[in-house]
Design a protein around this motif. Sequence first.
Motif, PDB file in Angstrom:
ATOM      1  N   ASN A   1      -0.204   0.972 -40.771  1.00  0.00           N
ATOM      2  CA  ASN A   1      -0.523   0.748 -41.983  1.00  0.00           C
ATOM      3  C   ASN A   1       0.705   0.815 -43.041  1.00  0.00           C
ATOM      4  O   ASN A   1       0.772  -0.056 -44.136  1.00  0.00           O
ATOM      5  N   LEU A   2       1.624   1.734 -42.724  1.00  0.00           N
ATOM      6  CA  LEU A   2       2.705   1.765 -43.442  1.00  0.00           C
ATOM      7  C   LEU A   2       3.623   0.558 -43.551  1.00  0.00           C
ATOM      8  O   LEU A   2       4.229   0.081 -44.412  1.00  0.00           O
ATOM      9  N   LEU A   3       3.755   0.021 -42.123  1.00  0.00           N
ATOM     10  CA  LEU A   3       4.341  -1.133 -41.959  1.00  0.00           C
ATOM     11  C   LEU A   3       4.148  -2.199 -42.825  1.00  0.00           C
ATOM     12  O   LEU A   3       4.518  -2.895 -43.425  1.00  0.00           O
ATOM     13  N   ILE A   4       2.710  -2.345 -42.635  1.00  0.00           N
ATOM     14  CA  ILE A   4       1.902  -3.477 -43.562  1.00  0.00           C
ATOM     15  C   ILE A   4       2.195  -3.663 -45.017  1.00  0.00           C
ATOM     16  O   ILE A   4       2.150  -4.506 -45.580  1.00  0.00           O
ATOM     17  N   SER A   5       2.143  -2.329 -45.538  1.00  0.00           N
ATOM     18  CA  SER A   5       2.307  -2.042 -46.961  1.00  0.00           C
ATOM     19  C   SER A   5       3.763  -2.335 -47.439  1.00  0.00           C
ATOM     20  O   SER A   5       3.865  -2.628 -48.475  1.00  0.00           O
TER      21      SER A   5
ATOM     22  N   SER B   1      -3.045  -1.649 -48.588  1.00  0.00           N
ATOM     23  CA  SER B   1      -2.233  -0.661 -47.549  1.00  0.00           C
ATOM     24  C   SER B   1      -1.265   0.536 -48.270  1.00  0.00           C
ATOM     25  O   SER B   1      -1.242   1.506 -48.184  1.00  0.00           O
ATOM     26  N   ALA B   2      -0.822  -0.285 -49.289  1.00  0.00           N
ATOM     27  CA  ALA B   2      -0.019   0.452 -50.203  1.00  0.00           C
ATOM     28  C   ALA B   2      -0.705   1.558 -51.147  1.00  0.00           C
ATOM     29  O   ALA B   2      -0.289   2.789 -51.296  1.00  0.00           O
ATOM     30  N   VAL B   3      -2.028   1.272 -51.467  1.00  0.00           N
ATOM     31  CA  VAL B   3      -3.055   2.009 -52.272  1.00  0.00           C
ATOM     32  C   VAL B   3      -3.353   3.026 -51.244  1.00  0.00           C
ATOM     33  O   VAL B   3      -3.568   4.358 -51.327  1.00  0.00           O
ATOM     34  N   ALA B   4      -3.614   2.700 -49.754  1.00  0.00           N
ATOM     35  CA  ALA B   4      -3.970   3.625 -48.762  1.00  0.00           C
ATOM     36  C   ALA B   4      -3.032   4.700 -48.509  1.00  0.00           C
ATOM     37  O   ALA B   4      -3.204   5.929 -48.420  1.00  0.00           O
ATOM     38  N   ILE B   5      -1.528   4.294 -48.590  1.00  0.00           N
ATOM     39  CA  ILE B   5      -0.598   5.368 -48.353  1.00  0.00           C
ATOM     40  C   ILE B   5      -0.555   6.261 -49.380  1.00  0.00           C
ATOM     41  O   ILE B   5      -0.392   7.551 -49.207  1.00  0.00           O
ATOM     42  N   THR B   6      -0.558   5.992 -50.696  1.00  0.00           N
ATOM     43  CA  THR B   6      -0.720   6.669 -51.817  1.00  0.00           C
ATOM     44  C   THR B   6      -1.745   7.745 -51.473  1.00  0.00           C
ATOM     45  O   THR B   6      -1.745   8.814 -51.826  1.00  0.00           O
ATOM     46  N   LEU B   7      -3.027   7.096 -51.243  1.00  0.00           N
ATOM     47  CA  LEU B   7      -4.085   8.138 -50.864  1.00  0.00           C
ATOM     48  C   LEU B   7      -3.909   9.204 -49.931  1.00  0.00           C
ATOM     49  O   LEU B   7      -4.153  10.245 -49.841  1.00  0.00           O
ATOM     50  N   PHE B   8      -3.181   8.727 -48.870  1.00  0.00           N
ATOM     51  CA  PHE B   8      -2.720   9.497 -47.804  1.00  0.00           C
ATOM     52  C   PHE B   8      -1.953  10.714 -48.266  1.00  0.00           C
ATOM     53  O   PHE B   8      -1.931  11.600 -47.666  1.00  0.00           O
TER      54      PHE B   8
END
Length: 328
Positions: free
Chosen positions: A68-72, A301-308
Amino acid sequence: MTRNTDTGDDSGDAVADGGVAEGGQRSGFSPIAALNERFGSDFVESSQFWLPPFLLVGLFVYGAIIWNLLISLTDFRGFGTPDYGDLDLQMYSRALADSGFIDAAINTFILLVGFTLVTLALGLGLAILIDRNIRFENTFRTIYLLPMSLSFVVTAQFWAWMFNFNNGVINIVITSLGLGRVDWIGNPDIVLWAVMFALMWQFAGYAMVVFLAGLRAIPNEHYEAAKVDGASTVRMYWRVIIPQLKGSTISASVVLMVFALKAFDFLYSLVGGYRPPNGADILATKMVREAYANLNWAYASAVAITLFLMTLGIVGPYLYYQYNRGNL
């Protein structure tokens, strides 16, 4: 003398050639023994039980996070495959410039802090009341804990009916008092507080149980000593009892904050779509909406990484605290 010299030479040759040490025992490095010594006597023998789930979690949880980080870091959207040849932070820059992302982040923070603090206060108050040996203690404890057993979907449907503008129970009560109806879901100024109230209703019982367990673990001598010193009930709890609930407070806070970050189920079920009411959009709903409604996979994915990272900022210190206490 000659016999002793030959014996010494033979012994040296045996050690050099075959790795046989003094007393006929084989010397050398044993990986299995080293692992057992480092991680426990049955580390290798028990690997058939812990190694498969360890590999599965590593692949499908932490591997998915890295993917997910790579996709972001790409500009992937729509259908196809992402291009990993040109990685950058463009999606994170886009998020910081997106007013929708900023509003969702602010709402997430307000929900996180407000819901957690008020729920802790409610749970502590209920726990203290029940700890006073009231009648029907088990009945009240069951009633307060019952909403915790409901899923977010059931809770959302229940409060969607309660908040209904025309036929909701709350508005019926308000109008019977001579006041006007309130659009709890449609008003962007109060919808987040309405959501917060519904979540507090569901999880106050959980906080109560955690605090009640902490109260029951405090020796009776502490209560008696405070009474002997002339402390009132309020002063006794404030100065003597509540400071000893630090562990319970930390544990309950972490769980409540994680549930606040996972409120997507509740908001989705409340309105039946990816777009929550204006004023109630949080990072979780924006992430899912960007991914499955707009097909902006990289941005989602960027939003998901922020949430993570927000979740890691909550769970990380808690794990460190437990590690220092020797619980991990």
